[in-house]
Design an enzyme around this catalytic site. Structure first.
Site, mmCIF file in Angstrom:
data_model
loop_
_atom_site.group_PDB
_atom_site.id
_atom_site.type_symbol
_atom_site.label_atom_id
_atom_site.label_comp_id
_atom_site.label_asym_id
_atom_site.label_seq_id
_atom_site.Cartn_x
_atom_site.Cartn_y
_atom_site.Cartn_z
ATOM 1 C CD GLU A 183 -2.988 -0.991 2.302
ATOM 2 O OE1 GLU A 183 -4.179 -1.238 2.064
ATOM 3 O OE2 GLU A 183 -2.566 -0.688 3.441
ATOM 4 C CD GLU A 262 -4.689 -5.594 3.122
ATOM 5 O OE1 GLU A 262 -5.455 -4.802 3.724
ATOM 6 O OE2 GLU A 262 -3.450 -5.600 3.254
#
Length: 614
Positions: A183, A262
């Protein structure tokens, strides 16, 4: 005869050396445009996230078996640099940190593996998974082109590849693919840095297919992706959120795979805030939509487990300057903290079953945590009385961050004998994270970073012994502030505007070796920080949850295993205690408190307690 034996040995050796090559041909994973392919056939990844340090090793297989029975074909885990290199050049891939064994156990249970090696992982762990010793180097900046940081991360990748390199799909192993960083678009836009991470991975021998993972906004994709590396998307919410996020990914990478790197099927907790839940129906409908669209997914988390010891990290927001994470990482996941299937597990299993051709394995028998009788805890000495047994004092002109004293986790005590009366405002400048202020052994105040507290009024005579006990409650693990979240009193101690000098500093990592030096018993002022000792006697080891209500704030060790932090403010009011850390007969329980307990006993309960924060 000797020639025959030599020939047989040579043929056997040749056969053995050919196995990896044969396996590589049999198990070939590839990212082909918008599809994943396994053995040349389209493959939809049905993954669930589990973290090996958060699960007792003895329970790895049963938790993985639960994943397979829910209909998952893959398990995803981060690799935790902080756990594998606790000190520079000192490696730990044993016991709870045996990543290789975890991956091989997953394969034995019929699961592929996605490995996310970092070097940054977030995961609500201390410093986002970076080893704390990186902060000992003044000015070092993680997640950047800082040469000192990159030298350390290159060494980490090289050692990691030595451990698991042969388990990659590129060599016939169960690790399908590897994530580059984590991320990064939520942190920065330095593509040179992302390229450097990829280069380090490849140079180390991590040669399975790569991917990046970011949230679903264009600015996050712009910062965190690489043009020639497939991207996946992270999101929470329901089916509509999934649709919007996958469409955003498709718009960014029209020819790339469709995957939720995710899907947040639950959420984590902070101390003093509400316990989070996501309705089972929401998670099931979202999984149903993804499978109907052939969208691969990774449930974050399938099984959260526990941030044992000092593993828990922290966050911050615009309204909250500091938000420490709870010890429990239950995450309202499909498997609860003790490994039991929840309503969410069964709802998602039902959805998966209707989308797959094969019959799902039966759900294994669930663990059964039990209540255990109350046992007494007796004083084992006040902290200040045993400081010299726990720590080697250091003389210092100034206070400083615990990293400056070579310390990674725990507590640190700053002591000064006042050579003149002290009246005014005592300021602990840049306090990280909570301080107990004592004068001649008596508590005169507590300061909490969560509330931006760093000062109190004092009126102390000359000769007073001033002790400032500071607790590190987890380094920030997400966002820009993670880069320099050192612990202790990180700037100065002042009386009004005058900086105080001449300190004796006691680093208190409270590792097992130090705790063994504690005396067997002793007296203690319940209002002051101190130790308590008790014996939990069992006929047989059982899973249980230690009920910490009535014990203020502190830490618990059982038979030398550090369960983690408890705090009366909630929402967590119990600590998971696995049967594998217990034995029939007497079990030693050691408790350290920094806020006064009102109870004298502790017991085990069969269910975790999450109450309304106070």
């Amino acid at each position: 005869m000797n020639f025959s034996r030599t020939l047989q040995a040579g043929l056997l050796a040749l056969a053995m050396t050919s196995v990896p090559a044969m396996a590589a041909r049999q198990l070939h994973f590839a990212i082909d445009g918008a599809q994943f392919k396994l053995d040349g056939q389209p493959f939809v990844i049905r993954s669930g996230e589990m973290h090996y340090p958060r699960i007792p090793r003895a329970a790895w297989r049963e938790r993985l078996r639960m994943a397979r029975a829910m209909g998952l074909n893959t398990v995803t885990t981060y690799a935790f640099w902080s756990q594998h290199e606790p000190e520079p050049g000192q490696w730990n891939f044993t016991g709870q940190n045996d990543l290789r064994a975890f991956i091989k156990t997953a394969a034995e249970e019929g699961l592929h593996v996605i490995l996310r090696p970092g070097p940054y992982v977030c995961a609500e762990v201390d410093f986002g998974g970076f080893p704390a010793w990186l902060l000992r180097t003044p000015g070092l900046r993680v997640r950047s082109m800082d040469a000192r940081y990159l030298a350390a991360s290159a060494r980490y990748f090289k050692r990691l590849a030595q451990e698991v390199g042969d388990l990659q799909s590129s060599r016939g192993g169960p690790i399908l693919m590897l994530q580059v960083e984590n991320e990064y678009g939520s942190f920065g836009r330095d593509h040179e840095y992302m390229q450097a991470v990829r280069t380090q991975m490849r140079k180390a021998g991590l040669d399975a297919p790569l991917f990046t993972s970011d949230g679903g906004a264009a600015r996050l994709f712009e910062g965190g992706t690489l043009a020639d590396v497939p991207a996946v998307v992270n999101f929470g919410g329901g089916a509509d959120d999934a649709k919007a996020s996958v469409e955003a990914l498709a718009a960014w990478r029209p020819k790339g795979p469709r995957m939720a790197g995710e899907y947040w099927a639950g959420w984590f907790d902070h101390w003093g805030e509400q316990h989070h839940v996501v309705p089972p129906e929401t998670a099931a409908r979202t999984v149903d939509w993804m499978l109907s669209q052939n969208v691969s997914f990774n449930l974050y988390m399938f099984h959260g487990g526990t941030s044992f010891g000092w593993l828990a990290g922290a966050n911050y927001s615009g309204a909250e300057p500091y938000q420490p994470d709870t010890t429990s990482y239950d995450y309202d996941a499909a498997l609860d903290e003790a490994g039991r299937p929840t309503a969410k597990y069964h709802a998602m299993r039902e959805v998966i079953a209707k989308h797959v051709k094969e019959a799902l394995p039966p759900v294994p028998a669930a663990p059964r945590p039990e209540a255990v009788p109350a046992f007494e805890l007796a004083p084992a000495g006040s902290l200040l009385a045993v400081l010299d047994k726990l720590s080697k004092p250091r003389e210092s002109r100034w206070v400083g961050a615990m990293e400056e004293f070579g310390q990674n986790y725990g507590y640190i005590n700053y002591r000064k004998r006042l050579d003149a009366p002290a009246k005014g405002k005592l300021v602990l400048d840049e306090l990280h994270d909570q301080a107990t202020v004592l004068a001649d052994g008596k508590v005169i105040g507590r300061l909490d970073r969560r509330r931006s507290e760093n000062s109190l009024a004092v009126d102390l005579p000359a000769g007073t012994q001033l002790d400032l006990l500071v607790e590190a409650m987890g380094r920030i693990g997400f966002g820009g502030k993670l880069v320099d979240d050192r612990k202790g009193i990180t700037r100065a101690v002042k009386l009004d505007k005058e900086e105080l000098e001449g300190w004796t500093v006691y680093p208190l990592p409270m590792d097992v070796a130090a705790l063994k030096r504690l005396p067997a018993g002793g007296t203690a002022d319940p209002q002051a920080p101190g130790f308590w000792r008790g014996t939990l006697t069992l006929d047989k080891p059982v899973d249980t949850f230690l009920d910490t209500r009535g014990w203020g704030k502190g830490q618990v060790w059982v038979n030398g295993h550090h369960l983690g932090r408890f705090w009366h403010i909630g929402p967590q009011q119990t600590l998971y205690l696995p049967a594998s850390w217990l034995k029939a007969g007497a079990n030693e329980v050691l408790v350290f408190t920094t806020e006064p307990p009102t109870a004298k006993t502790m017991q085990g309960v069969s269910e975790p307690v999450f109450d309304t924060p106070r």
